[in-house]
Design an enzyme around this catalytic site. Structure first.
Site, PDB file in Angstrom:
ATOM      1  N   LYS A   1       0.962  -1.251   0.096  1.00 29.55           N
ATOM      2  CA  LYS A   1       0.005  -0.030  -0.021  1.00 29.55           C
ATOM      3  C   LYS A   1       0.862   1.479  -0.069  1.00 29.55           C
ATOM      4  CE  LYS A   1      -1.957  -0.945   3.970  1.00 29.55           C
ATOM      5  NZ  LYS A   1      -1.145  -2.092   4.241  1.00 29.55           N
TER       6      LYS A   1
ATOM      7  N   ARG B   1      11.464  -5.405   5.097  1.00 31.45           N
ATOM      8  CA  ARG B   1      11.254  -4.072   4.843  1.00 31.45           C
ATOM      9  C   ARG B   1      12.352  -3.231   5.561  1.00 31.45           C
ATOM     10  NH1 ARG B   1       5.385  -1.752   5.257  1.00 31.45           N
ATOM     11  NH2 ARG B   1       5.492  -2.604   7.483  1.00 31.45           N
TER      12      ARG B   1
ATOM     13  N   ARG C   1       0.561  -8.594  13.914  1.00 29.80           N
ATOM     14  CA  ARG C   1      -0.223  -7.867  13.176  1.00 29.80           C
ATOM     15  C   ARG C   1      -1.155  -8.396  11.941  1.00 29.80           C
ATOM     16  NH1 ARG C   1       4.728  -5.131  10.868  1.00 29.80           N
ATOM     17  NH2 ARG C   1       3.492  -4.003   9.480  1.00 29.80           N
TER      18      ARG C   1
ATOM     19  N   ARG D   1      11.761  -0.886  10.809  1.00 31.91           N
ATOM     20  CA  ARG D   1      10.659  -0.416  11.876  1.00 31.91           C
ATOM     21  C   ARG D   1      10.568  -1.380  12.980  1.00 31.91           C
ATOM     22  NH1 ARG D   1       5.475   0.238   8.456  1.00 31.91           N
ATOM     23  NH2 ARG D   1       4.538  -0.573  10.233  1.00 31.91           N
TER      24      ARG D   1
ATOM     25  N   ARG E   1      -9.364   0.142   9.329  1.00 26.53           N
ATOM     26  CA  ARG E   1      -8.685  -0.906   9.916  1.00 26.53           C
ATOM     27  C   ARG E   1      -9.836  -1.929  10.573  1.00 26.53           C
ATOM     28  NH1 ARG E   1      -2.889   0.381   9.125  1.00 26.53           N
ATOM     29  NH2 ARG E   1      -1.715  -1.499   9.433  1.00 26.53           N
TER      30      ARG E   1
END
Ligand code: ADP
Ligand code: ADP
Length: 202
Positions: A15, A120, A160, A149, A86
């Protein structure tokens, strides 16, 4: 009238990567609750700080994120909204404050999501998104300053994805039932996925 685009997908679906490109392509705002919360992780609210939820992979309370989105959308003509809603309560709130021109769902399988999230890396100076295997910057100075992160570790990633299945998959079903959802296969190169999205929007 600039387009108002909602981009849905699991954590790691792409996204953020696609939203940045869409914002450039259509000259619209990129509204992302994740970036907004990371920039205010230690802000005191009546519910505690965002960090307490984010580092555990849980959702930050609706009142906090709804306010971020209301404020951001009130300043935007066109936008691409990423990371919100969400849960169904947020989806209801969103329908009260704006109309959407397109709802796009990037679908990506779970194994690929884990691979994308754990690899990532972020550039803290520009916010640009990279990946250890799929997409590293050529510039050595940029490579050297990339960070992971706090919530992209394997443990938190699992949490998550569970939170996503419980809270956010019903949101996707909601838009599907309303007949607004366009599903795009997100398992292709970033360029290819971008072309697929643009083809839908045009
Ligand atoms: P991802 O890249 O996994 O989609 P984000 O950057 O969008 O992650 O979000 C990171 C974290 O910020 C989430 O795990 C959650 O704690 C919080 N967050 C972001 N958006 C929302 C939202 N709409 N509602 C509640 N919490 C949110
Ligand atoms: P999201 O915002 O949905 O959590 P990101 O855009 O941050 O997703 O992408 C998650 C990770 O996957 C990043 O490391 C990014 O570089 C990588 N990525 C994004 N799109 C693709 C793609 N089409 N193919 C391979 N890797 C991708």
């Amino acid at each position: 009238m600039e387009p108002r685009i909602l981009l849905l997908g699991a954590p790691g679906a792409g996204k953020g990567t696609q939203s940045k490109r869409l914002a450039d392509e259509y000259d619209i705002e990129h509204v992302t609750t994740g970036d907004a919360l990371r920039a205010n992780k230690d802000m005191e609210t009546e519910y505690g700080t965002p960090r307490e939820y984010m580092d555990a992979g849980e959702l930050v309370p609706d009142a906090v994120v709804n306010e971020i989105v209301r404020e951001a959308l009130s300043n935007a003509d066109g936008y691409v909204l990423d990371g919100y809603p969400r849960n169904l309560e947020q989806a209801t709130y969103l329908s009260e404050i704006t109309d959407l021109d397109a709802v796009i769902y990037l679908s990506v399988g779970k194994e690929e999501l884990v691979r994308r999230l754990t690899g990532r890396r972020m550039d803290p100076e520009t916010g640009d998104i990279y990946h250890t295997e799929f997409n590293m910057p050529d510039d050595e100075a940029v490579r050297d300053r990339l960070v992971q992160r706090d919530d992209d570790t394997e443990d938190v990633v699992r949490d998550r994805l569970r939170v996503y299945e419980e809270n956010t998959e019903p949101v996707i079903e909601h838009y599907r039932e309303e007949g607004d959802l366009v599903e795009i296969d997100g398992e292709a190169s970033p360029d290819e996925v971008f072309e697929r999205i643009v083809a839908v929007l045009d």
